[in-house]
Design a protein around this motif. Sequence first.
Motif, PDB file in Angstrom:
ATOM      1  N   GLU A  10      46.867  -5.049   0.856  1.00 24.20           N
ATOM      2  CA  GLU A  10      48.229  -4.514   0.863  1.00 24.20           C
ATOM      3  C   GLU A  10      48.843  -4.708   2.240  1.00 24.20           C
ATOM      4  N   ARG A  12      52.508  -3.601   4.331  1.00 24.26           N
ATOM      5  CA  ARG A  12      53.806  -2.926   4.380  1.00 24.26           C
ATOM      6  C   ARG A  12      54.397  -3.204   5.747  1.00 24.26           C
ATOM      7  N   ASN A  45      48.806 -11.457   1.687  1.00 23.43           N
ATOM      8  CA  ASN A  45      48.026 -10.785   0.652  1.00 23.43           C
ATOM      9  C   ASN A  45      46.903 -11.687   0.173  1.00 23.43           C
TER      10      ASN A  45
END
Length: 132
Positions: A10, A12, A45
């Motif tokens: 993940e 962000r 990713n």
Amino acid sequence: MNKLIGTIVELRTEGQMSLVSIKVGSHLISSIVLETPASASYLANRGQVNVLFKETEVILAKGPVEGISVQNKLPGKIVEIESAVLLSRVTIDIGTDKIVSIITTKGASQLNLKVNDEIVAMIKTNEITLSA
């Protein structure tokens, strides 16, 4: 320097920073880096990365760890302890890898650390460095 190899699961991003979650064996490790996928090609990713952190940044605890903001908690078993007057080097088997913590010998004594003890190694998110 501790070095683990993991897979990014993940990403962000906000501004020029990224919060990255990496799967290392059965462990999930988080790192905050001053890069983004646009500035660092290794931030992708499912990409493989090196997870690096200093031995002096590994905090040790015995028993359950609750009520603490440290995100990276790696349970394991102590496989070796080398103690000198000031510092102790503790090697921990976390399942797929071994990591090392360097703590004060006084701290090791206060925790009554022994080989085969179950332990939790903790590393703050901002102390984890990533590389390709």
